[in-house]
Scaffold this motif. Structure first.
Motif, mmCIF file in Angstrom:
data_model
loop_
_atom_site.group_PDB
_atom_site.id
_atom_site.type_symbol
_atom_site.label_atom_id
_atom_site.label_comp_id
_atom_site.label_asym_id
_atom_site.label_seq_id
_atom_site.Cartn_x
_atom_site.Cartn_y
_atom_site.Cartn_z
ATOM 1 N N UNK A 1 -29.776 -18.380 -15.228
ATOM 2 C CA UNK A 1 -29.794 -17.299 -14.236
ATOM 3 C C UNK A 1 -28.511 -17.333 -13.411
ATOM 4 N N UNK A 2 -28.132 -18.508 -12.965
ATOM 5 C CA UNK A 2 -26.909 -18.663 -12.180
ATOM 6 C C UNK A 2 -25.689 -18.255 -13.007
ATOM 7 N N UNK A 3 -25.643 -18.685 -14.258
ATOM 8 C CA UNK A 3 -24.528 -18.314 -15.133
ATOM 9 C C UNK A 3 -24.440 -16.810 -15.309
ATOM 10 N N UNK A 4 -25.592 -16.152 -15.435
ATOM 11 C CA UNK A 4 -25.605 -14.710 -15.624
ATOM 12 C C UNK A 4 -25.094 -13.995 -14.376
ATOM 13 N N UNK A 5 -25.546 -14.417 -13.217
ATOM 14 C CA UNK A 5 -25.097 -13.795 -11.969
ATOM 15 C C UNK A 5 -23.589 -13.955 -11.811
ATOM 16 N N UNK A 6 -23.100 -15.139 -12.076
ATOM 17 C CA UNK A 6 -21.661 -15.388 -11.966
ATOM 18 C C UNK A 6 -20.881 -14.546 -12.976
ATOM 19 N N UNK A 7 -21.409 -14.430 -14.187
ATOM 20 C CA UNK A 7 -20.727 -13.651 -15.230
ATOM 21 C C UNK A 7 -20.721 -12.161 -14.898
ATOM 22 N N UNK A 8 -21.842 -11.647 -14.377
ATOM 23 C CA UNK A 8 -21.912 -10.230 -14.024
ATOM 24 C C UNK A 8 -20.975 -9.899 -12.870
ATOM 25 N N UNK A 9 -20.822 -10.833 -11.948
ATOM 26 C CA UNK A 9 -19.947 -10.603 -10.796
ATOM 27 C C UNK A 9 -18.474 -10.496 -11.215
ATOM 28 N N UNK A 10 -18.145 -10.971 -12.392
ATOM 29 C CA UNK A 10 -16.772 -10.873 -12.904
ATOM 30 C C UNK A 10 -16.505 -9.537 -13.585
ATOM 31 N N UNK A 11 -17.554 -8.746 -13.808
ATOM 32 C CA UNK A 11 -17.407 -7.446 -14.461
ATOM 33 C C UNK A 11 -17.252 -6.376 -13.383
ATOM 34 N N UNK A 12 -16.230 -5.524 -13.478
ATOM 35 C CA UNK A 12 -15.982 -4.520 -12.437
ATOM 36 C C UNK A 12 -17.208 -3.678 -12.084
ATOM 37 N N UNK A 13 -17.993 -3.287 -13.088
ATOM 38 C CA UNK A 13 -19.141 -2.414 -12.829
ATOM 39 C C UNK A 13 -20.258 -3.121 -12.064
ATOM 40 N N UNK A 14 -20.264 -4.446 -12.065
ATOM 41 C CA UNK A 14 -21.352 -5.206 -11.452
ATOM 42 C C UNK A 14 -20.844 -6.165 -10.374
ATOM 43 N N UNK A 15 -19.582 -6.021 -9.976
ATOM 44 C CA UNK A 15 -18.945 -6.994 -9.084
ATOM 45 C C UNK A 15 -19.650 -7.121 -7.739
ATOM 46 N N UNK A 16 -20.185 -6.015 -7.223
ATOM 47 C CA UNK A 16 -20.807 -6.039 -5.892
ATOM 48 C C UNK A 16 -22.334 -5.985 -5.957
ATOM 49 N N UNK A 17 -22.869 -6.364 -7.083
ATOM 50 C CA UNK A 17 -24.316 -6.271 -7.292
ATOM 51 C C UNK A 17 -25.082 -7.295 -6.459
ATOM 52 N N UNK A 18 -26.204 -6.851 -5.909
ATOM 53 C CA UNK A 18 -27.164 -7.753 -5.283
ATOM 54 C C UNK A 18 -28.220 -8.129 -6.324
ATOM 55 N N UNK A 19 -28.760 -9.317 -6.204
ATOM 56 C CA UNK A 19 -29.726 -9.796 -7.197
ATOM 57 C C UNK A 19 -31.022 -10.244 -6.520
ATOM 58 N N UNK A 20 -32.141 -9.924 -7.168
ATOM 59 C CA UNK A 20 -33.450 -10.425 -6.774
ATOM 60 C C UNK A 20 -33.968 -11.268 -7.922
ATOM 61 N N UNK A 21 -34.260 -12.518 -7.650
ATOM 62 C CA UNK A 21 -34.747 -13.437 -8.685
ATOM 63 C C UNK A 21 -36.232 -13.681 -8.464
ATOM 64 N N UNK A 22 -37.025 -13.329 -9.453
ATOM 65 C CA UNK A 22 -38.473 -13.502 -9.360
ATOM 66 C C UNK A 22 -38.861 -14.959 -9.576
ATOM 67 N N UNK A 23 -39.811 -15.439 -8.767
ATOM 68 C CA UNK A 23 -40.254 -16.832 -8.840
ATOM 69 C C UNK A 23 -41.776 -16.865 -8.768
#
Length: 374
Positions: free
Chosen positions: A243-265
């Motif tokens: 999950x952490x790797x995915x968030x970090x990877x998405x933040x490097x993509x211009x279309x998703x750079x400013x994305x907020x994330x909700x992680x279900x637990x």
């Protein structure tokens, strides 16, 4: 002449029916369409549902979460379900529920249980000693005499394996069941999942996003990405480091750079997960759990732009609230893929023996260009 297992004349004169199930949220996401259709087709019959808890435990510590199972909230809100047996999570409550059900004197009991169906055949007959009892029946084998004896308690039986066809979606399987039992047949569009989320929970989800600071602007409101890595079975879970790797990877993509994330637990793991994320230094990431009511979950899902989930109820609920989903699945159960192919992207493991954790963050980011966020 109809070949349905439940006689038409019995349905015509019965005033109530008990369905025995071992439902999970994913099961009910699709089965509710059939319960609703049954209630419309037979408006004079009250639909009662027995939810058998497969995790039944004699340990009081386990009851805290079992008695708050989210499915009970959903069933309670369904206008076509007149009664639910939702206290089967302890041996004592299970026996009390049996006695309560026996007092109903059900003229018709239908077991939809496919796991250990011989046990549910016996349960159905115990609940309704003189009623018409129908249920699932696997071929028991020559040496399984106790199963032969249990199946003899049924007035009619359906072999679910015989009705399943290769490549069939779970809704097609369920349609086959209800066709065999009652002669019902739901068209493809009638099998699409639906959810009526009460307004108070939609408002609460919007307020929660504001409290988290996921505000955006009036012209461009923030619609976060929802990630669900949890399932009941470890084989279907995704590790938190993924999950952490995915968030970090998405933040490097211009279309998703400013994305907020909700992680279900899942509620029982919130303390450990919160401690883990506290060490990761991620911004604009919030942990979420529907601890108060089931409808907190679909309400939050409906506020998101994209849902990324392992193969569990969340990916089906995504279809029900019409939000695009990326589903992470094993090869083992393709019949459980999300039904809305247009708004669903399925990533499967490379090998049939692989667990979901074999899917990498890179595999997820690779499909993002083909996803149109809500």
């Amino acid at each position: 002449m109809s070949n349905q297992l439940v006689p038409s004349d019995l349905l015509a004169k019965s005033k109530k029916i008990l369905f025995i199930t071992h439902l999970a949220l994913g099961d009910y996401t699709y089965l509710q369409n059939f319960f609703q259709a049954f209630a419309k087709h037979y408006p004079h019959i009250e639909v009662h549902i027995w939810v058998d808890e497969l995790r039944r435990s004699s340990k009081p510590a386990d009851w805290v979460h079992l008695k708050k199972y989210a499915l009970y909230d959903w069933l309670a809100a369904c206008p076509f379900v007149a009664k639910t047996y939702d206290k089967t999570y302890s041996p004592a409550l299970y026996q009390q529920s049996i006695q309560e059900a026996r007092q109903q004197q059900y003229p018709l009991v239908v077991s939809l249980a496919t796991l250990r169906p011989h046990l549910y055949a016996a349960l159905a007959r115990k609940i309704s000693p003189s009623g018409f009892v129908v249920g699932m029946k696997h071929e028991p084998g020559l040496l399984a005499l106790h199963r032969h004896w249990a199946y003899r308690k049924l007035d009619a039986a359906l072999n679910p394996d015989a009705r399943t066809q290769a490549g069939q979606h779970i809704t097609g399987i369920y349609n086959g069941w209800f066709n065999s039992f009652f002669g019902m047949d739901l068209a493809a569009e009638e099998r699409f999942p639906f959810l009526d989320v009460p307004p108070q929970w939609l408002i609460a989800s919007q307020q929660q996003l504001l409290q988290w600071g996921f505000t955006g602007t009036s012209d461009e409101p923030v619609r976060p990405v929802f990630i669900n890595p949890f399932a009941k079975n470890n084989k279907r879970c995704w590790p938190l480091n993924r999950v952490v790797e995915l968030i970090q990877a998405m933040r490097k993509l211009p279309a998703w750079a400013n994305t907020c994330f909700v992680v279900n637990v899942v509620p029982e793991q919130m303390t450990q997960v919160r401690a883990y994320f506290a060490t990761q230094g991620l911004q604009q990431v919030q942990l979420f759990s529907a601890e108060e009511n089931f409808f907190q979950l679909p309400a939050m899902l409906s506020q998101c732009s994209l849902i990324i989930s392992v193969e569990t109820a969340v990916m089906h609920l995504a279809n029900a609230v019409h939000i695009p989903v990326i589903a992470l699945m094993r090869q083992k159960n393709p019949e459980w893929a999300p039904i809305d192919e247009k708004n669903s992207t399925v990533i499967t493991t490379l090998s049939r023996s692989d667990w979901v954790k074999a899917i990498t963050a890179e595999q997820v980011t690779a499909v993002l260009d083909s996803v149109k966020p809500a």
